[in-house]
Design a protein around this motif. Sequence first.
Motif: not given
Length: 232
Positions: A180-184, A199-202
């Motif tokens: 869930e912390h990865l956006e791509g 690519e992490y969702a900050t």
Amino acid sequence: MTGSVQWRRDASTSRLVRVLWALGVGTFFAVLSIIVFWRLFDLTGEVGGQVVIVGIGAALVVTILLVALSRNTEGHVARVAQSLSLEEPTARGVRRAVDAALGTIAMIGIIGGLMVVGRYVSQEGLLEVGAGPFTFLAALSIPLALVALVLSSFLRSVGTIDAEEGALYLHDPDEHVALEHLEGVSVRQFGQTAVVTLEYATRDGTYVPGPRRLVVPADVARELEGLIDTTQ
């Protein structure tokens, strides 16, 4: 994807990782061995024992090659350990020791050859610069060994993608990344190997710890890419 996908990319499964590690470690052992050999060679020159030193060195190299290239290397090493009252090494330990030994012999040949050619060129006056180029190449082996070790570490990865738990597990060293912390992810494929950039969702500018790049088999990269796309 359901269930989990496991992969292992290390010296036991990747020839490139194995060769890079062996040559990297072998370079440092080779430099140390050459220094010790040369020192003993010089010291024994006063008493006429240089032939003995060369013979001992050649015997060690031949023995290592025979054991390393034997079909029962682990058995030979186990018998030696028993005779010396040492703890029997694991199969993985034997493989690593053999790789380091072969890498050392290979680099002794390369570095030693450069030094011998450089000395010959210098004594015969074949080049105006003398042994400089050959000495430079021999010295360059040390930084190149560091590069090889860094590359072998970067190219190595062992882990599991668990779709049910929604997590990416990395082993040795152990790390855990919630999907869930990865956006791509972006994937660059080279044959059957892929470099995956995560690519992490900050949120609110908060830094999310975890690996930023992984080198994995191409099919694992596709599985991870597809899983991230379905969870967005």
